[in-house]
Design a protein around this motif. Structure first.
Motif, PDB file in Angstrom:
ATOM      1  N   LEU A 169      32.220  49.115  45.150  1.00  0.00           N
ATOM      2  CA  LEU A 169      31.336  48.171  44.474  1.00  0.00           C
ATOM      3  C   LEU A 169      31.141  46.915  45.321  1.00  0.00           C
ATOM      4  N   PRO A 170      30.113  46.134  45.024  1.00  0.00           N
ATOM      5  CA  PRO A 170      29.978  44.845  45.695  1.00  0.00           C
ATOM      6  C   PRO A 170      31.224  43.994  45.444  1.00  0.00           C
ATOM      7  N   GLU A 171      31.566  43.140  46.396  1.00  0.00           N
ATOM      8  CA  GLU A 171      32.830  42.400  46.348  1.00  0.00           C
ATOM      9  C   GLU A 171      32.972  41.560  45.070  1.00  0.00           C
ATOM     10  N   ARG A 172      31.919  40.826  44.696  1.00  0.00           N
ATOM     11  CA  ARG A 172      32.021  39.964  43.512  1.00  0.00           C
ATOM     12  C   ARG A 172      32.254  40.800  42.256  1.00  0.00           C
ATOM     13  N   THR A 173      31.528  41.915  42.124  1.00  0.00           N
ATOM     14  CA  THR A 173      31.696  42.783  40.954  1.00  0.00           C
ATOM     15  C   THR A 173      33.102  43.362  40.930  1.00  0.00           C
ATOM     16  N   SER A 174      33.569  43.796  42.074  1.00  0.00           N
ATOM     17  CA  SER A 174      34.914  44.345  42.191  1.00  0.00           C
ATOM     18  C   SER A 174      35.966  43.327  41.771  1.00  0.00           C
ATOM     19  N   THR A 175      35.804  42.102  42.244  1.00  0.00           N
ATOM     20  CA  THR A 175      36.760  41.038  41.910  1.00  0.00           C
ATOM     21  C   THR A 175      36.727  40.726  40.419  1.00  0.00           C
ATOM     22  N   LEU A 176      35.541  40.673  39.848  1.00  0.00           N
ATOM     23  CA  LEU A 176      35.432  40.405  38.402  1.00  0.00           C
ATOM     24  C   LEU A 176      36.131  41.503  37.591  1.00  0.00           C
ATOM     25  N   ILE A 177      35.902  42.750  37.942  1.00  0.00           N
ATOM     26  CA  ILE A 177      36.539  43.858  37.226  1.00  0.00           C
ATOM     27  C   ILE A 177      38.047  43.786  37.374  1.00  0.00           C
ATOM     28  N   ARG A 178      38.519  43.524  38.599  1.00  0.00           N
ATOM     29  CA  ARG A 178      39.961  43.440  38.834  1.00  0.00           C
ATOM     30  C   ARG A 178      40.576  42.327  37.988  1.00  0.00           C
ATOM     31  N   LYS A 179      39.953  41.137  37.987  1.00  0.00           N
ATOM     32  CA  LYS A 179      40.506  40.008  37.227  1.00  0.00           C
ATOM     33  C   LYS A 179      40.559  40.298  35.731  1.00  0.00           C
ATOM     34  N   VAL A 180      39.443  40.835  35.198  1.00  0.00           N
ATOM     35  CA  VAL A 180      39.362  41.018  33.748  1.00  0.00           C
ATOM     36  C   VAL A 180      40.083  42.272  33.286  1.00  0.00           C
ATOM     37  N   LYS A 181      39.850  43.397  33.953  1.00  0.00           N
ATOM     38  CA  LYS A 181      40.369  44.671  33.461  1.00  0.00           C
ATOM     39  C   LYS A 181      41.775  45.004  33.949  1.00  0.00           C
ATOM     40  N   VAL A 182      42.131  44.518  35.135  1.00  0.00           N
ATOM     41  CA  VAL A 182      43.452  44.853  35.676  1.00  0.00           C
ATOM     42  C   VAL A 182      44.446  43.716  35.440  1.00  0.00           C
ATOM     43  N   GLU A 183      44.029  42.492  35.764  1.00  0.00           N
ATOM     44  CA  GLU A 183      44.935  41.351  35.656  1.00  0.00           C
ATOM     45  C   GLU A 183      44.947  40.731  34.270  1.00  0.00           C
ATOM     46  N   GLY A 184      43.968  41.047  33.438  1.00  0.00           N
ATOM     47  CA  GLY A 184      43.974  40.573  32.059  1.00  0.00           C
ATOM     48  C   GLY A 184      43.371  39.195  31.849  1.00  0.00           C
TER      49      GLY A 184
END
Length: 178
Positions: free
Chosen positions: A126-141
């Motif tokens: 995925l694009p970097e910003r989208t990837s980071t958003l998903i990681r922060k919200v879905k993985v890191e909580g």
């Protein structure tokens, strides 16, 4: 079909001239014909709705009978009305599958089945910003508001980016389930 067209056409022409017995016979013929028409087009779970569709179609035929162009086939006119009644019915009763945003990641990442490396590879598509958003919200909580703020985005834009990113991942790795 030609004999049906001929028979129905004769009945509708007589009924348009005021012949009540012909009109009653026409409605009986149409009831039988429409029962077959709708029965073939509805799933067995919606078979109870066939009679309602017949009644709606007969009512439409009755209220619009003066709009029938006698130079054209009657069954084509009837099919147009029946088709639109069926489409209206399907729209009224359809249940559209929806997946809440929080549940989308659950469909992609079964708990315990993917290592951090596999997750990195998936998100790396995925694009970097989208990837980071998903990681922060879905993985890191983190909350969507926190992730959006960190990227100078509105909360709505962040939600949309996350949703589209998850949808892309689902299409790529879990198959398009629609």
């Amino acid at each position: 079909m030609d004999s049906l067209e001929t028979r129905l056409r004769a009945l509708v022409l007589l009924s348009l001239e005021g012949d009540k017995p012909a009109y009653r016979e026409l409605l009986g013929e149409l009831t039988h014909y429409l029962r077959i028409y709708f029965g073939r087009r509805l799933a067995p779970t919606h078979a109870a709705n066939v009679e309602d569709l017949i009644q709606e179609t007969l009512l439409a035929v009755h209220t619009r009978r003066l709009t029938y162009d006698v130079a054209r086939p009657f069954t084509a006119w009837l099919h147009a009305i029946a088709h639109y009644k069926l489409v209206d019915h399907l729209r009224r009763h359809s249940i559209r599958p929806t997946v809440p945003l929080d549940d989308e990641m659950a469909g992609i990442v079964p708990s315990g089945d993917l290592s951090a490396h596999d997750l990195d590879r998936m998100l790396g598509t995925l694009p970097e910003r989208t990837s980071t958003l998903i990681r922060k919200v879905k993985v890191e909580g983190a909350s969507v508001a926190e992730a959006a703020s960190a990227h100078n985005m509105s909360e709505g834009a962040a939600k949309l980016a996350i949703h589209r990113g998850l949808k892309a991942l689902m299409a790529r790795f879990a198959g398009d389930r629609r």
